[in-house]
Enzyme design. Structure first.
Site, PDB file in Angstrom:
ATOM      1  N   LYS A 146      32.023  29.606  40.476  1.00 18.63           N
ATOM      2  CA  LYS A 146      33.302  28.859  40.391  1.00 18.63           C
ATOM      3  C   LYS A 146      33.110  27.391  40.742  1.00 18.63           C
ATOM      4  CE  LYS A 146      36.051  32.987  41.454  1.00 18.63           C
ATOM      5  NZ  LYS A 146      34.944  33.958  41.640  1.00 18.63           N
ATOM      6  N   ASP A 180      33.879  20.329  41.223  1.00 23.94           N
ATOM      7  CA  ASP A 180      33.376  19.093  41.822  1.00 23.94           C
ATOM      8  C   ASP A 180      33.617  17.967  40.810  1.00 23.94           C
ATOM      9  OD1 ASP A 180      31.831  17.231  43.410  1.00 23.94           O
ATOM     10  OD2 ASP A 180      30.761  18.955  44.250  1.00 23.94           O
ATOM     11  N   LYS A 194      26.999  40.365  37.046  1.00 24.07           N
ATOM     12  CA  LYS A 194      27.656  39.209  37.674  1.00 24.07           C
ATOM     13  C   LYS A 194      27.094  38.973  39.077  1.00 24.07           C
ATOM     14  CE  LYS A 194      32.090  39.187  39.190  1.00 24.07           C
ATOM     15  NZ  LYS A 194      32.164  38.530  40.520  1.00 24.07           N
ATOM     16  N   ARG A 224      32.748  48.360  42.001  1.00 21.98           N
ATOM     17  CA  ARG A 224      32.591  49.582  42.786  1.00 21.98           C
ATOM     18  C   ARG A 224      32.721  50.909  42.044  1.00 21.98           C
ATOM     19  NH1 ARG A 224      36.653  47.216  47.002  1.00 21.98           N
ATOM     20  NH2 ARG A 224      37.320  46.311  45.018  1.00 21.98           N
ATOM     21  N   ASP A 250      28.702  33.614  38.807  1.00 17.80           N
ATOM     22  CA  ASP A 250      30.110  33.405  39.179  1.00 17.80           C
ATOM     23  C   ASP A 250      30.190  32.579  40.460  1.00 17.80           C
ATOM     24  OD1 ASP A 250      32.857  33.614  39.366  1.00 17.80           O
ATOM     25  OD2 ASP A 250      32.832  35.648  40.174  1.00 17.80           O
ATOM     26  N   THR A 297      43.637  35.205  42.452  1.00 17.86           N
ATOM     27  CA  THR A 297      44.677  36.241  42.629  1.00 17.86           C
ATOM     28  C   THR A 297      45.092  36.390  44.084  1.00 17.86           C
ATOM     29  OG1 THR A 297      42.868  37.805  42.480  1.00 17.86           O
ATOM     30  CG2 THR A 297      44.335  37.684  40.590  1.00 17.86           C
TER      31      THR A 297
END
Ligand code: C5P
Length: 245
Positions: A66, A69, A37, A219, A64, A128
């Site tokens: 997002k 528009d 990603k 991570r 990614d 989130t």
């Protein structure tokens, strides 16, 4: 495809680094990982050359960014991503039905025109980082939970392939949108890893058991002393859980 190979496609590595050098080093170290990603930080720094490099290395880029528009602009971005060999990409479902439908058409048409694979289109529902109070402030009348579901259904009706969601929303989204509608979830922590800033976490096997189609893991793998060993450990943890993948 063997179970292990299917799993390798389902575990997406979040390349949350700022340079191509670091990204390529991780992709090289993670020999068995297939999907990577690329987010706003890395793409803004390195641009589409990084996607070409990933494809050249035999990896599948998940872009990614997002997108959000007007339909014409998002459709153009989706066509560019398709030409760049992007395997999966994200767009904001709050861009509306017309925007999502234009994106889905663009992916289909550009894939047919170029012979490149059609990217899997994934909707982002509610970030989130937004809580109920903040949603009200920006003018949404629903709670986060209601809004997530509403947008997931709209994404499906607009022709998207799935949504990104918290592991705790997998079951309700599958129930409302059907088993074929893809669910991708971050917030994953293997039993042996630290939670860090992730709050409502699940282990990889728990999330897959609830019906997640793909997991995004950063991570616990990329920050490990040996990312390769950590990836194999995640695979082994899932394989050992007895899940029918
Ligand atoms: O390092 P970690 O496993 O927490 O990385 C998770 C990845 O998923 C990061 O790229 C993060 O931005 C992304 N993500 C998330 N929670 C969301 C949406 C995306 O952790 N709600």
């Amino acid at each position: 495809m063997e179970k292990k190979e299917r799993l390798q496609e389902k575990i997406i590595i979040a390349l949350d680094v700022g340079t191509k050098r670091e990204a390529v080093a991780l992709a090289e170290a993670l020999k068995e990982a297939r999907v990577f990603k690329v987010g706003l930080e890395l793409f803004t720094a390195e641009g589409p050359a990084l996607l070409e490099e990933a494809v050249r290395m035999g990896k599948k880029p998940f872009l990614d960014l997002k997108y959000h528009d007007i339909p014409n602009t998002v459709a153009g971005a989706v066509r560019s991503a398709t030409r760049n060999g992007v395997h999966m990409l994200t767009l904001h479902t709050s861009g509306g039905k017309e925007m999502m439908a234009a994106a889905a058409r663009a992916a289909q048409e550009e894939s047919a025109r170029t012979g490149k694979g059609r990217p899997i289109l994934l909707g982002v529902t509610v970030l989130t980082s937004l809580k109920d109070e903040e949603l009200r402030r920006i003018g949404f009348a629903h709670t986060v939970a209601d809004q997530v579901l509403r947008l997931a259904v709209l994404a499906k009706d607009s022709g998207l392939d799935g949504v990104i969601c918290s592991p705790h929303e997998i079951e309700i989204i599958k129930k409302e949108c059907g088993g074929e509608f893809l669910v991708i979830t971050p917030g994953i922590r293997p039993a042996w890893a630290a939670a860090q800033d992730q709050k409502r976490i699940m282990t990889p096997a728990e999330a897959l058991g609830k019906g997640a189609d793909y997991l995004v893991i950063g991570r616990p793998i990329t920050g490990a002393t040996s990312p390769h060993e950590a990836f194999l450990r995640v695979l082994a943890e899932i394989m050992g859980s007895g899940l029918n993948i």
